[in-house]
Design an enzyme around this catalytic site. Structure first.
Site, PDB file in Angstrom:
ATOM      1  N   TYR A 177      -4.965  -6.198  11.529  1.00  0.00           N
ATOM      2  CA  TYR A 177      -3.754  -6.041  10.719  1.00  0.00           C
ATOM      3  C   TYR A 177      -3.704  -4.606  10.229  1.00  0.00           C
ATOM      4  O   TYR A 177      -4.662  -4.108   9.640  1.00  0.00           O
ATOM      5  CB  TYR A 177      -3.774  -7.015   9.536  1.00  0.00           C
ATOM      6  N   LYS A 179      -5.791   1.782  -0.460  1.00  0.00           N
ATOM      7  CA  LYS A 179      -6.553   1.011  -1.448  1.00  0.00           C
ATOM      8  C   LYS A 179      -7.413   1.894  -2.354  1.00  0.00           C
ATOM      9  O   LYS A 179      -6.890   2.515  -3.270  1.00  0.00           O
ATOM     10  CB  LYS A 179      -7.348  -0.072  -0.743  1.00  0.00           C
ATOM     11  N   ASP A 183      -8.430   2.407  11.229  1.00  0.00           N
ATOM     12  CA  ASP A 183      -7.711   1.949  10.039  1.00  0.00           C
ATOM     13  C   ASP A 183      -8.768   1.614   8.998  1.00  0.00           C
ATOM     14  O   ASP A 183      -9.367   0.534   9.013  1.00  0.00           O
ATOM     15  CB  ASP A 183      -6.863   0.720  10.390  1.00  0.00           C
TER      16      ASP A 183
HETATM   17  N1  HOZ Z   1      -2.164  -8.655   3.361  1.00  0.00           N
HETATM   18  C1  HOZ Z   1      -2.658  -7.974   2.212  1.00  0.00           C
HETATM   19  C2  HOZ Z   1      -4.162  -8.014   2.187  1.00  0.00           C
HETATM   20  N2  HOZ Z   1      -4.831  -7.922   3.413  1.00  0.00           N
HETATM   21  C3  HOZ Z   1      -2.092  -8.630   0.990  1.00  0.00           C
HETATM   22  C4  HOZ Z   1      -1.884  -7.686  -0.101  1.00  0.00           C
HETATM   23  C5  HOZ Z   1      -1.338  -8.339  -1.365  1.00  0.00           C
HETATM   24  O1  HOZ Z   1      -0.738  -9.391  -1.347  1.00  0.00           O
HETATM   25  O2  HOZ Z   1      -1.532  -7.725  -2.401  1.00  0.00           O
END
Ligand code: HOZ
Length: 431
Positions: free
Chosen positions: A146, A269, A241
């Protein structure tokens, strides 16, 4: 249930009338764990409190950024000071250069960096640089990897896309999806075969060096080195990534940990210390092709925002303090031991995958080394475990396909509380 979570249930009902699922990022709606989401009032250290006044030991950590813990004094002070001087200028500020210097010093592949606002922007922009620099169009990604919600990368995607059962999203035109080539993670042969078939068209292979969005899945020994070799042979770029792993699994990220240097790196992040911030960077000859030094266009009103830069700088300073990564490793190892011991005691088959302060408990007997392994785990067992923990004051990411995050705020007291909740959680799974 209504008694303990009444205010959250009401808040979610109101939110649902106004926002899709009542949330601004889908996994937060708790759909796959069959619960109503808790609405958070505040956080401090390793704990959050919901609007009903329930407290939780938190392993979501905002899905990764909060390695310093919630509202760490140093980070709050830095943000406050920056805010008092103005929140956004649309003109250069000195904090950008300071954070850029820290990133360049820390991350082996990054000679030049550009700040953006989200991991999605970082991967999207790195991909554009790869295409612009090579004159090729195709990108290899891993099934279940992802890289944010960029159209062409939202194909067989993990994280929320898998959690919600839409790994390839409607709304992505076929012509765009066709630029993405898919291979299983941790499979050198498959990557080799893909390069052999499409080598001349491949601009880059983009990979999470430690997969984090099918749950935490470490690379097999030699996997990343093999990808480096394939990219070199076929004249393609290697993009890591490291949105999740950057500054987390080591100060220099997974590329430092495994000694493999990509051409381009996406960060997010931790680099923004809990503020909306991300970055992409890499080899100078590639990054100098970005406007205004070169013709590859990318821009952003809030990019390099002083609040985000200040939060990032304060967080990185905490991580540079002696013992920070040892502390993260110590706690995370103990947490891993608690999880395996209590699962054993309850007779529940799990596999715990961990690299440093990110980990996932997979409900299944098999080793999880790729997306196929992750998606054959027992998601109903996970949901029961999740609910049991929540009811006992421990909150974890609400999906089998996410990683838990430990931060510097986690302490012995939190571990003891976690241990009790986890023991009860596995009993609840067993039924
Ligand atoms: N898909 C994001 C984490 N892998 C979610 C982030 C979120 O909802 O804050």
């Amino acid at each position: 249930m209504a008694e303990r979570y009444g205010a959250s249930i009401e808040a979610h009902a109101a939110a649902k009338r106004l926002m899709p699922g009542g949330v601004n990022s889908p996994v937060r709606a708790y759909g796959s764990v069959g619960r109503e989401p808790i609405t958070i009032a505040s956080g401090k250290g390793c704990r959050v409190t919901d609007i009903d006044g329930n407290g939780y030991v938190d392993y979501v950590g905002s899905f990764g950024p909060l390695i310093a813990g919630h509202a760490a004094d140093e980070v709050v002070t830095a943000i406050t000071k920056a805010a008092q001087r103005g929140t956004s200028f649309g003109m250069p500020n000195e904090l950008e250069t300071k954070l850029a210097a820290e990133v360049v010093a820390a991350v082996p592949s990054v000679e030049v960096v550009r700040f953006v606002n989200s991991g999605t922007e970082a991967t999207m922009s790195a991909m554009r640089v790869a295409r612009g620099a090579t004159g090729r169009s195709k990108i290899i990604k891993c099934i279940g990897g992802y890289h944010g919600h960029v159209d062409s990368l939202l194909v067989q995607a993990g994280s929320g896309a898998t959690t919600l059962g839409v790994p390839s999203s409607p709304g992505v035109p076929d012509a765009v999806a066709e630029t993405t080539l898919l291979v299983p993670y941790n499979d050198v042969e498959a990557a080799g075969a893909m390069f052999e078939r499409h080598g001349e068209d491949i601009a880059a292979m983009m990979v999470e060096p430690i997969a984090g969005n099918m749950g935490c899945v470490p690379p097999r020994e030699g996997y990343l080195q093999a990808l480096r070799g394939l990219c070199d042979v076929y004249g393609a770029l290697l993009i890591f990534d490291e949105v999740m792993t950057g500054f987390r699994v080591a100060y220099g990220g997974a590329q430092e940990l495994y000694g493999v240097t990509p051409d381009l790196t996406a960060l997010g992040k931790v680099v923004g210390g809990g503020m909306p911030c991300a970055a992409y960077g890499g080899r100078e000859d590639l990054m100098r092709q970005i406007a205004p030094d070169g013709p590859i266009y990318q821009a952003g009103t809030l990019s390099g925002n002083p609040l985000a830069m200040a939060a990032g700088l304060a967080t990185l300073e905490l991580l540079r303090q002696k013992g920070a990564y040892v502390q993260l490793e110590d706690y995370s190892k103990q947490l891993e031991d608690v999880l395996t011991t209590e699962a054993d005691r309850a007779g529940v088959a799990v596999t715990v995958n961990r690299v440093g302060s990110m980990l996932t408990v997979f409900f299944g007997e098999h080793a999880v080394t790729d997306y196929a392994g992750a998606t054959t785990c027992d998601t109903e067992a996970f949901a029961r475990f999740f609910g049991a923990l929540l009811d006992r004051g421990v909150v974890i990411p609400p999906s089998q396909f996410e990683a838990w995050f430990v931060g510097l705020g986690h302490d012995d007291e939190a571990l003891a509380e976690t241990c009790e909740a986890v023991a009860a959680g596995f009993v609840a799974v067993r039924g």
